[in-house]
Design a protein around this motif. Structure first.
Motif, PDB file in Angstrom:
ATOM      1  N   THR A  49      -7.165  11.666  19.335  1.00  0.00           N
ATOM      2  CA  THR A  49      -7.378  12.725  20.307  1.00  0.00           C
ATOM      3  C   THR A  49      -7.651  12.103  21.670  1.00  0.00           C
ATOM      4  O   THR A  49      -8.203  11.006  21.752  1.00  0.00           O
ATOM      5  CB  THR A  49      -8.545  13.637  19.871  1.00  0.00           C
ATOM      6  OG1 THR A  49      -8.773  14.605  20.879  1.00  0.00           O
ATOM      7  CG2 THR A  49      -9.831  12.862  19.643  1.00  0.00           C
ATOM      8  N   ASP A  51      -9.674  13.464  23.710  1.00  0.00           N
ATOM      9  CA  ASP A  51     -11.039  13.877  24.013  1.00  0.00           C
ATOM     10  C   ASP A  51     -12.013  12.826  23.484  1.00  0.00           C
ATOM     11  O   ASP A  51     -12.082  12.592  22.276  1.00  0.00           O
ATOM     12  CB  ASP A  51     -11.313  15.243  23.372  1.00  0.00           C
ATOM     13  CG  ASP A  51     -12.629  15.849  23.793  1.00  0.00           C
ATOM     14  OD1 ASP A  51     -13.500  15.118  24.325  1.00  0.00           O
ATOM     15  OD2 ASP A  51     -12.799  17.058  23.579  1.00  0.00           O
ATOM     16  N   GLY A  55     -13.396  15.244  17.914  1.00  0.00           N
ATOM     17  CA  GLY A  55     -12.208  14.910  17.141  1.00  0.00           C
ATOM     18  C   GLY A  55     -12.350  13.637  16.346  1.00  0.00           C
ATOM     19  O   GLY A  55     -13.441  13.082  16.204  1.00  0.00           O
ATOM     20  N   ASP A  57     -10.190   9.893  15.416  1.00  0.00           N
ATOM     21  CA  ASP A  57      -9.094   8.937  15.551  1.00  0.00           C
ATOM     22  C   ASP A  57      -8.923   8.261  14.198  1.00  0.00           C
ATOM     23  O   ASP A  57      -9.908   7.879  13.561  1.00  0.00           O
ATOM     24  CB  ASP A  57      -9.397   7.887  16.616  1.00  0.00           C
ATOM     25  CG  ASP A  57      -9.478   8.472  18.026  1.00  0.00           C
ATOM     26  OD1 ASP A  57      -8.952   9.570  18.238  1.00  0.00           O
ATOM     27  OD2 ASP A  57     -10.072   7.822  18.896  1.00  0.00           O
ATOM     28  N   GLN A 118     -15.306  10.969  17.117  1.00  0.00           N
ATOM     29  CA  GLN A 118     -15.559  11.000  18.557  1.00  0.00           C
ATOM     30  C   GLN A 118     -16.674  12.006  18.843  1.00  0.00           C
ATOM     31  O   GLN A 118     -16.691  13.084  18.276  1.00  0.00           O
ATOM     32  CB  GLN A 118     -14.295  11.405  19.311  1.00  0.00           C
ATOM     33  CG  GLN A 118     -13.097  10.495  19.026  1.00  0.00           C
ATOM     34  CD  GLN A 118     -13.301   9.105  19.565  1.00  0.00           C
ATOM     35  OE1 GLN A 118     -14.024   8.309  18.975  1.00  0.00           O
ATOM     36  NE2 GLN A 118     -12.689   8.806  20.673  1.00  0.00           N
TER      37      GLN A 118
END
Length: 130
Positions: A49, A51, A55, A57, A118
């Protein structure tokens, strides 16, 4: 990511579909990625992502194998249509697009997965598969 003949990494974005415990992708028959995988099937697939505060990864490491079952691409083409709105046509264990370009189908069964959460609390998890 795949490995070039001289050992350098080769990375390109490719949409995947997951099915039957593997991630599937379809590079063009003459593309560098397909050539690399024939020489060295070890690869990594990443997604994430933009962001930094939300989110997940994910990095999937494994060995790519060419899907050769002549019926399998028909099932996978339906998944690509439903998930990515791609119109792929199964032909001789590969895909052809509306322009007639041939794409080979590869499957990667995960050997290791790294997941990075995240946002607070940030996290990192590793999964290994036998």
């Amino acid at each position: 990511m795949s490995i070039r003949p001289d050992g350098r990494p080769h990375v390109t974005p490719l949409p995947t579909v997951g099915d039957a415990g593997a991630l599937h992708f379809c590079p063009g028959a003459g593309e560098q990625k397909a050539k690399n995988l024939y020489r060295n099937p070890n690869c990594a697939i990443t997604t994430g992502t933009a962001d930094a505060d939300a989110g997940l990864d994910v990095v999937v490491e494994g060995t790519a194998t060419r899907v050769t079952d002549p019926d399998r691409p028909t099932t996978l083409a339906a998944l690509w249509k439903s998930r990515h709105n791609w119109d792929l046509h199964s032909a001789d264990g590969a895909f052809t697009g509306d322009e007639g370009n041939e794409a080979l189908v590869f499957a990667v069964t995960p050997a290791k997965v790294l997941a990075f959460g995240q946002g607070e609390p940030y996290s990192q998890t590793r999964y290994r598969f036998a």
